[in-house]
Design a protein around this motif. Structure first.
Motif, PDB file in Angstrom:
ATOM      1  N   TYR A  94       0.830  -1.198   0.000  1.00 59.67           N
ATOM      2  CA  TYR A  94       0.000   0.000   0.000  1.00 59.67           C
ATOM      3  C   TYR A  94       0.868   1.252   0.000  1.00 59.67           C
ATOM      4  O   TYR A  94       1.974   1.240   0.536  1.00 59.67           O
ATOM      5  CB  TYR A  94      -0.920  -0.026   1.220  1.00 59.67           C
ATOM      6  CG  TYR A  94      -1.693  -1.327   1.287  1.00 59.67           C
ATOM      7  CD1 TYR A  94      -2.766  -1.561   0.436  1.00 59.67           C
ATOM      8  CD2 TYR A  94      -1.287  -2.362   2.140  1.00 59.67           C
ATOM      9  CE1 TYR A  94      -3.440  -2.771   0.442  1.00 59.67           C
ATOM     10  CE2 TYR A  94      -1.961  -3.581   2.158  1.00 59.67           C
ATOM     11  CZ  TYR A  94      -3.027  -3.778   1.304  1.00 59.67           C
ATOM     12  OH  TYR A  94      -3.685  -4.981   1.307  1.00 59.67           O
ATOM     13  N   VAL A  96       2.660   4.367   1.003  1.00 62.01           N
ATOM     14  CA  VAL A  96       3.034   5.023   2.263  1.00 62.01           C
ATOM     15  C   VAL A  96       3.980   6.183   1.949  1.00 62.01           C
ATOM     16  O   VAL A  96       5.002   5.990   1.300  1.00 62.01           O
ATOM     17  CB  VAL A  96       3.740   4.038   3.222  1.00 62.01           C
ATOM     18  CG1 VAL A  96       4.110   4.738   4.532  1.00 62.01           C
ATOM     19  CG2 VAL A  96       2.869   2.816   3.511  1.00 62.01           C
ATOM     20  N   THR A 111       5.891   7.715  -4.104  1.00 55.02           N
ATOM     21  CA  THR A 111       5.448   7.077  -2.871  1.00 55.02           C
ATOM     22  C   THR A 111       6.151   5.725  -2.796  1.00 55.02           C
ATOM     23  O   THR A 111       6.833   5.328  -3.749  1.00 55.02           O
ATOM     24  CB  THR A 111       3.918   6.905  -2.839  1.00 55.02           C
ATOM     25  OG1 THR A 111       3.517   6.493  -1.520  1.00 55.02           O
ATOM     26  CG2 THR A 111       3.429   5.847  -3.834  1.00 55.02           C
ATOM     27  N   VAL A 116       2.289  -3.127   5.258  1.00 54.34           N
ATOM     28  CA  VAL A 116       2.099  -2.334   6.466  1.00 54.34           C
ATOM     29  C   VAL A 116       1.731  -3.306   7.580  1.00 54.34           C
ATOM     30  O   VAL A 116       0.864  -4.143   7.403  1.00 54.34           O
ATOM     31  CB  VAL A 116       0.954  -1.312   6.253  1.00 54.34           C
ATOM     32  CG1 VAL A 116       0.697  -0.527   7.542  1.00 54.34           C
ATOM     33  CG2 VAL A 116       1.297  -0.360   5.118  1.00 54.34           C
ATOM     34  N   ASP A 401      10.643   3.362   5.656  1.00 55.17           N
ATOM     35  CA  ASP A 401      10.340   4.236   4.525  1.00 55.17           C
ATOM     36  C   ASP A 401      11.605   4.799   3.898  1.00 55.17           C
ATOM     37  O   ASP A 401      12.662   4.206   4.025  1.00 55.17           O
ATOM     38  CB  ASP A 401       9.335   5.293   4.993  1.00 55.17           C
ATOM     39  CG  ASP A 401       8.021   4.600   5.360  1.00 55.17           C
ATOM     40  OD1 ASP A 401       7.325   4.144   4.452  1.00 55.17           O
ATOM     41  OD2 ASP A 401       7.732   4.472   6.572  1.00 55.17           O
ATOM     42  N   GLU A 433      -2.057  12.309  -5.213  1.00 52.22           N
ATOM     43  CA  GLU A 433      -3.077  11.412  -4.674  1.00 52.22           C
ATOM     44  C   GLU A 433      -4.275  11.310  -5.621  1.00 52.22           C
ATOM     45  O   GLU A 433      -4.905  10.256  -5.713  1.00 52.22           O
ATOM     46  CB  GLU A 433      -3.494  11.868  -3.270  1.00 52.22           C
ATOM     47  CG  GLU A 433      -2.359  11.636  -2.265  1.00 52.22           C
ATOM     48  CD  GLU A 433      -2.696  12.046  -0.835  1.00 52.22           C
ATOM     49  OE1 GLU A 433      -3.522  12.967  -0.657  1.00 52.22           O
ATOM     50  OE2 GLU A 433      -2.118  11.449   0.104  1.00 52.22           O
ATOM     51  N   THR A 439      -5.344   8.088  -1.069  1.00 53.48           N
ATOM     52  CA  THR A 439      -4.421   8.893  -0.270  1.00 53.48           C
ATOM     53  C   THR A 439      -3.271   7.994   0.176  1.00 53.48           C
ATOM     54  O   THR A 439      -3.422   6.781   0.248  1.00 53.48           O
ATOM     55  CB  THR A 439      -5.124   9.473   0.982  1.00 53.48           C
ATOM     56  OG1 THR A 439      -5.740   8.395   1.674  1.00 53.48           O
ATOM     57  CG2 THR A 439      -6.177  10.495   0.598  1.00 53.48           C
ATOM     58  N   LEU A 441      -0.566   6.767   3.079  1.00 53.64           N
ATOM     59  CA  LEU A 441      -0.527   6.657   4.535  1.00 53.64           C
ATOM     60  C   LEU A 441       0.572   7.586   5.056  1.00 53.64           C
ATOM     61  O   LEU A 441       1.663   7.648   4.486  1.00 53.64           O
ATOM     62  CB  LEU A 441      -0.214   5.202   4.907  1.00 53.64           C
ATOM     63  CG  LEU A 441      -0.290   4.814   6.372  1.00 53.64           C
ATOM     64  CD1 LEU A 441      -1.744   4.810   6.843  1.00 53.64           C
ATOM     65  CD2 LEU A 441       0.299   3.416   6.590  1.00 53.64           C
ATOM     66  N   ASP A 442       0.270   8.303   6.133  1.00 53.65           N
ATOM     67  CA  ASP A 442       1.250   9.193   6.751  1.00 53.65           C
ATOM     68  C   ASP A 442       2.180   8.357   7.640  1.00 53.65           C
ATOM     69  O   ASP A 442       1.737   7.737   8.604  1.00 53.65           O
ATOM     70  CB  ASP A 442       0.527  10.261   7.575  1.00 53.65           C
ATOM     71  CG  ASP A 442       1.492  11.099   8.393  1.00 53.65           C
ATOM     72  OD1 ASP A 442       2.558  11.464   7.858  1.00 53.65           O
ATOM     73  OD2 ASP A 442       1.212  11.363   9.574  1.00 53.65           O
ATOM     74  N   GLU A 443       3.466   8.325   7.293  1.00 48.74           N
ATOM     75  CA  GLU A 443       4.348   7.371   7.985  1.00 48.74           C
ATOM     76  C   GLU A 443       4.551   7.720   9.461  1.00 48.74           C
ATOM     77  O   GLU A 443       4.681   6.837  10.300  1.00 48.74           O
ATOM     78  CB  GLU A 443       5.689   7.188   7.253  1.00 48.74           C
ATOM     79  CG  GLU A 443       6.649   8.350   7.274  1.00 48.74           C
ATOM     80  CD  GLU A 443       6.565   9.186   6.006  1.00 48.74           C
ATOM     81  OE1 GLU A 443       5.465   9.299   5.430  1.00 48.74           O
ATOM     82  OE2 GLU A 443       7.603   9.737   5.591  1.00 48.74           O
ATOM     83  N   HIS A 446       1.709   6.481  11.440  1.00 52.02           N
ATOM     84  CA  HIS A 446       1.790   5.029  11.491  1.00 52.02           C
ATOM     85  C   HIS A 446       2.746   4.550  12.594  1.00 52.02           C
ATOM     86  O   HIS A 446       2.392   3.705  13.420  1.00 52.02           O
ATOM     87  CB  HIS A 446       2.232   4.518  10.119  1.00 52.02           C
ATOM     88  CG  HIS A 446       2.404   3.043  10.065  1.00 52.02           C
ATOM     89  ND1 HIS A 446       1.354   2.174  10.270  1.00 52.02           N
ATOM     90  CD2 HIS A 446       3.490   2.264   9.851  1.00 52.02           C
ATOM     91  CE1 HIS A 446       1.803   0.931  10.184  1.00 52.02           C
ATOM     92  NE2 HIS A 446       3.091   0.963   9.927  1.00 52.02           N
TER      93      HIS A 446
END
Ligand code: OOG
Ligand code: NI
Length: 469
Positions: A94, A96, A111, A116, A401, A433, A439, A441-443, A446
């Motif tokens: 996915y 991230v 990205t 995840v 990341d 996006e 959208t 994922l905001d690392e 997370h």
């Protein structure tokens, strides 16, 4: 309901990364040499450090230690990106993070598609750094339109791949036969094609605008441009590359060598000049060459909080204000010395990093904590008190990341060593996006979530013990 005969997304991802690795070693023999070197150095490092061996045995599967952690591709259109998202989703990968590389002179934003969650990462951590070309940053309007036209006409996915993605989405999975077919079909998208889809003249014009544009637009598909195994000693592999007949990039990207590893360190061997042919005016193929593919290695450390990341970014900026690594390696030692000196300001002790709120940690009960829990005794509600009393321990959460400045360094050193081009910084996550169709994922959120959950589990255990008293 999910049919039990479906192959898990994790298993499909494992098969896919193995197939990709085999294909790339076959296509780029120097990459096989790098893999062998990494395996050797990892073996030596483990033999010399029994403590590391024990730690890795507990947290990783040792036999996969030298396998690929990531690869990278560059896409040309929004349609390609959104379809790629659906393809990766079948493999449990996915999007991230959002990376704007325009600031660093590379006309893409990116990205990382990745698993995840702890179990998925442990099963197979393979991820793909995926960039989308930004034609909007190309000044020459005629060239921009021509490039867009070429990209609009190509089809990077096989019909069968598209069909199987639809089937997986409809049915909620793929059975063994379909999963096998899926891996084979998707692999085609990442394959190298030595016949360009443009003329030599057009290639040259694209190349003059930016080498990366030529790489994305001129070929049938987004060939995998590198794969990256994990090394336990990046400095050693960097130093040994020349002995194996492969030329390393000038410096290791990221933080300096430290006791407590932070974020991500990476280096690569320089991209190879490979023979390709272009469409000739007379219909005959015209031979030429193209430089894009390389091999990379990575070593990961702790995920930093926004505060820790801000400090990292500041120190990296300070270092680069003193000296910028030259592409030819002439000031590599000077750069490394400056980096080490400037980064003395970043604490190099896990507890100091934790207390200063610079990194994310996973908390767990110690043996003493587990016994206390079993007997209904606990030190209280406060995590610090539980740590001080020896009931709770903490381990750094690994950064999974990427880093934009490092990524730009990797891009640059593999697009040729000529001076970097300037683009106005123009992050556009909204546009990215929209093109992705989802959208990212905001690392930071997370990692914060992982830390919080681990803390609550410890405190929950403590409160349960309290209640039982
Ligand atoms: C991607 C470069 C970024 C990394 O490890 O930071 C990357 C590319 O060259 O397409 O893979
Ligand atoms: Ni990479």
């Amino acid at each position: 309901m999910k049919d039990r005969s479906y192959v898990s997304a994790d298993a499909i991802r494992s098969d896919f990364s193995a197939a990709m690795s085999a294909m790339y070693r076959d296509e780029v023999p120097a990459y096989g040499t790098l893999m062998a070197l990494v395996a050797r150095v990892n073996g030596e490092t483990l033999a010399a450090d029994p403590q590391l061996l024990t730690r890795l045995e507990a947290t990783d599967s040792l036999e996969r230690i030298s396998e690929e952690r990531h690869g990278a591709i560059r896409l040309g259109t929004a349609e390609e990106l959104s379809m790629m998202r659906r393809v990766f989703s079948v493999m449990g990968m996915y999007p991230v993070g959002y990376y704007d590389l325009s600031t660093a002179g590379v006309p893409v934003h990116s990205t990382a598609f990745r698993p995840v969650g702890d179990a998925a990462l442990k099963r197979n951590p393979f991820r793909v750094f995926t960039s989308l070309l930004r034609l909007d940053l190309i000044a020459d309007e005629a060239l921009r339109n021509e490039a867009a036209e070429v990209l609009a006409a190509r089809r990077i996915f096989t019909d069968r791949a598209v069909e199987l993605v639809g089937k997986a989405e409809r049915d909620g999975g793929l059975d063994a036969a379909d999963a096998k077919a899926f891996v084979g079909e998707v692999l085609e998208t990442f394959r190298w094609h030595d016949r360009a889809i443009v003329s030599a003249g057009m290639y040259q014009r694209l190349h003059d605008a930016h080498r990366l544009i030529a790489d994305v637009v001129s070929f049938k598909g987004p060939h995998i441009n590198h794969l990256t195994p994990r090394t336990l000693d990046i400095d050693k592999v960097q130093a040994l590359m020349p002995e194996e007949g492969i030329a390393p990039k000038a410096v290791v990207e990221g933080p300096p060598t430290r006791k407590c590893a932070i974020l991500l360190r990476q280096t690569s061997f320089k991209a190879l000049d490979e023979p390709v042919s272009f469409i000739g005016e007379d219909g005959a193929w015209k031979s030429g060459s193209h430089t894009a593919r390389f091999g990379e290695i990575e070593q990961r450390g702790i995920a930093l909080t926004p505060k820790g990341r801000a400090l990292y970014d500041k120190l990296l900026g300070d270092t680069r204000a003193i000296t910028r690594p030259a592409a030819d390696g002439s000031n590599a030692a000077e750069y490394e010395a400056a980096l080490a000196r400037v980064f003395e300001a970043f604490p190099d002790d896990w507890n100091e990093i934790r207390k200063a709120g610079l990194g994310y940690f996973a908390y767990s009960l110690t043996e003493k904590g587990r016994i206390a829990k079993a007997y209904g005794q606990a030190a209280g509600w406060d995590i610090e008190a539980l740590i001080a009393s020896g009931h709770v321990q903490f381990d750094p959460i690994v950064y999974e990341d990427f880093l934009p400045v490092s990524a730009a360094g990797i891009f640059q050193s593999n697009l040729g060593d000529d001076a970097a081009q300037e683009f106005a910084a123009s992050p556009n996550q909204v546009m990215f996006e929209r093109d992705l169709g989802a959208t990212v994922l905001d690392e930071f959120a997370h990692y914060a979530g992982i830390e919080k959950a681990s803390m609550e589990e410890c405190l929950g255990a403590a409160s349960m013990a309290d209640a039982a008293e």
